[in-house]
Write a protein that holds these residues in place. Structure first.
Motif: not given
Length: 604
Positions: A352-376
């Motif tokens: 609740p309250g997550e904006t497009d900008e908030d979600f974009a930061r999440t995507v950037d974080l996952i792209r940066e670290y390229k975790f082998a395991q992410v539970h979405i």
């Protein structure tokens, strides 16, 4: 039916042994504190034959902690003669261990309860759903075992089979760790180190069920570790709602426990330790100590650290008690200090309250670290939580964001470059395809190999032949037993538990590789110029002579037996290097002597 708890005469149930069969009159009734008319629900009765002769079907939902609870309940039922079956149709009673984290899990529970009632089977429900939501309509007329009452499951089952409804939900002490247990995988022990947590996440229903933090003592956990090692366990999973918070209620902490456990693990690396999920706030205080333990040869270099969102504003709304920067500190520090470190994380899409900008930061974080395991996960409002009353993001947006993040995550190829490497792996189970065996590297990377069932529980050396998105494939090239594991230097690195945090990354990497059985790195370490510079000339000559003698002694036995005099001559032969060094020493001595005589003559 009201909760039925501690119904022995005088109240309290203290001192009652786990699984003690209480008389019907004492086991079934109304909580004496409630002055309400006694209500009795009739449950379809199974055969009233001797208790302990019936068949029980068990179904478990949720986390490893739930799995451990089911294994404990199954162990007690088996100890009292009950037969556990995977076939619900042949069972006399169904036991469902539930999960309340997500709506789909609870929906699956509701479907199973409906099937059970249609089949007219007696039913017992355990786990987080009844503990956190005792007034659910679906649980009417159903016997219940609370999350801290698993040591009394035999009582509940027996009374349910007699047609009674029993509810055990309230308790202030933790179940014992030395209860009988039937493991789903005989090589893996799931060890709960604490229950509950210290957090107050606005979306979490588990806190309602598991409650505030309650930790087992270090002594009791050590006793369990020793027992399961003796029982042939090859992996020990530490499990809880938040591993990092361990011990804060009893005056200890996670590093104290971890160091105590690794001290009793077999030195040949035959039993590995896997540290469970920990939230960032509590590991931040002990980052170096935790990294130090993760370097130990008997501990998987793997940790599950949920981030949930890449936006600080969303983390605040979730009451996660850390920032994205602090999460980065955890990840960066562990990757820097622990060779081969693997980190898994969790993301909630559409909070609740997550904006497009908030979600974009999440995507950037996952792209940066390229975790082998992410539970979405998509956000699911859980009844009774603060987040359930917050303004929701449209479901179409939530699903879209979940798909987008999944696509980003699946674009990574995390294991490229592993082809051709030789890794020590620990094999504990069959793959779902029924063909491959499943092993894990020290970084807990899944390796699929083909081999006989007798290889289960072993720790061989495997060469990686190809890589996939979720795992790698390998072939076993050598099966290690205790003798050759020690020979390969595994036990030489038991001092990892006392490595100074100031050790260089290269030193730790060298030691870690060696712990996995590749002694070539050890030999390289010994032959470095820095090490050689510390040796004096005489010491080097003596070591050289000893090494040559040892090599000669390992020659052909037949040749030595055929000509003993020749063998002795071989041992006494001087190599070119030896002769040169000796000549240099003699020249130096003669020069010093000549100078001394010259200076002495001049003085005279």
């Amino acid at each position: 039916m009201e909760d039925i708890e501690d119904l022995l005469a005088g109240g309290g149930g203290a001192g009652v042994p786990p699984g003690f069969r209480l008389p019907v009159a004492g086991a079934v009734g109304v909580n004496p504190k409630q002055k309400k008319e006694k209500i009795t629900h009739t449950i379809p009765k199974a055969s009233l034959s001797i208790p302990g002769t019936q068949t029980i079907y068990m179904k478990t939902f949720g986390c490893s902690h739930n799995q451990s609870d089911s294994e404990y309940m199954g162990g007690q039922l088996s100890a009292f003669g009950y037969v556990l079956s995977d076939d619900p149709d042949e069972a006399d009673l169904w036991l469902i261990n539930t999960c309340t984290v997500k709506s789909p899990s609870q929906s699956a529970m509701n479907t199973l309860i409906t099937k059970c009632r249609s089949a007219k089977k007696p039913l017992v429900v355990a786990g987080c759903v009844p503990q956190g939501s005792r007034d659910l309509k679906e649980l009417e007329g159903v016997s219940i075992v609370g999350v801290q009452q698993i040591d009394r499951v035999v009582e509940v089952v027996e009374e349910t089979l007699k047609g009674h409804e029993v509810r055990l939900l309230t308790r202030r002490t933790l179940p014992a760790l030395d209860l009988p247990k039937v493991r789903k995988n005989k090589f893996v022990e799931i060890l709960p180190i604490n229950v509950g947590c210290l957090g107050a996440c606005t979306y979490c229903k588990t806190k309602h069920a598991r409650g505030h933090l309650g930790s087992y003592t270090v002594e009791s956990l050590m006793g369990r570790v020793r027992a399961v090692i003796a029982d042939g366990v090859k992996e020990i999973w530490l499990s809880s709602e938040d591993t990092g918070a361990y011990g804060r209620d009893i005056g200890v902490n996670l590093p104290i426990l971890l160091n105590a456990i690794v001290a009793v693990l077999p030195s040949d690396g035959s039993t590995m330790l896997r540290i469970g999920m920990t939230n960032p706030p509590y590991i931040l205080e002990h980052l170096k100590e935790i990294a130090h333990v993760l370097c130990h040869p008997c501990v998987y270099s793997f940790l599950h650290v949920p981030v949930q969102s890449g936006s600080d504003s969303i983390l605040t709304a979730m009451k996660r008690e850390y920032t994205v920067s602090e999460f980065r500190t955890v990840v960066d520090t562990l990757i820097e200090l622990v060779p081969g470190m693997q980190i898994a994380t969790d993301i909630i899409c559409g909070f609740p309250g997550e904006t497009d900008e908030d979600f974009a930061r999440t995507v950037d974080l996952i792209r940066e670290y390229k975790f082998a395991q992410v539970h979405i996960s998509q956000f699911y409002p859980r009844p009774g939580t603060l987040a359930a009353r917050m303004k929701k993001v449209p479901s179409t947006v939530v699903k879209k964001r979940s798909r987008e993040l999944t696509t980003v995550f699946e674009s990574f190829v995390p294991y490229v470059g592993m082809e051709g490497k030789v890794e020590r792996i620990w094999i504990t189970e069959f793959a779902t395809d029924g063909v491959h065996l499943v092993g894990h590297t020290k970084g807990y990377i899944q390796v699929l190999v083909i081999g006989p069932e007798t290889m289960l529980g072993l720790s061989p050396m495997a060469k990686i032949t190809s890589v996939g998105r979720w795992s790698v494939f390998g072939e076993v090239i050598e099966v290690l037993n205790q003798a050759n594991a020690v020979e390969r230097g595994v036990d030489q690195f038991s001092h990892c538990s006392s490595l100074d945090s100031s050790c260089s990354k290269e030193q730790r990497a060298c030691e870690m590789t060696s712990c996995c059985g590749q002694v070539q790195e050890v030999e390289k370490k010994v032959s470095t110029p820095k090490y050689e510079a510390k040796l004096n000339l005489v010491g080097w000559v003596l070591r050289k002579r000893k090494s040559n003698s040892r090599i000669m002694e390992k020659g052909s036995a037949m040749e030595f037996e055929g000509n003993q005099n020749k063998a002795q001559n071989c041992l006494l032969e001087w190599s070119t290097v030896d002769k040169g060094l000796l000549g240099g020493v003699l020249v130096s001595l003669l020069t010093i002597l000549a100078l001394s005589l010259y200076l002495g003559t001049r003085s005279f």
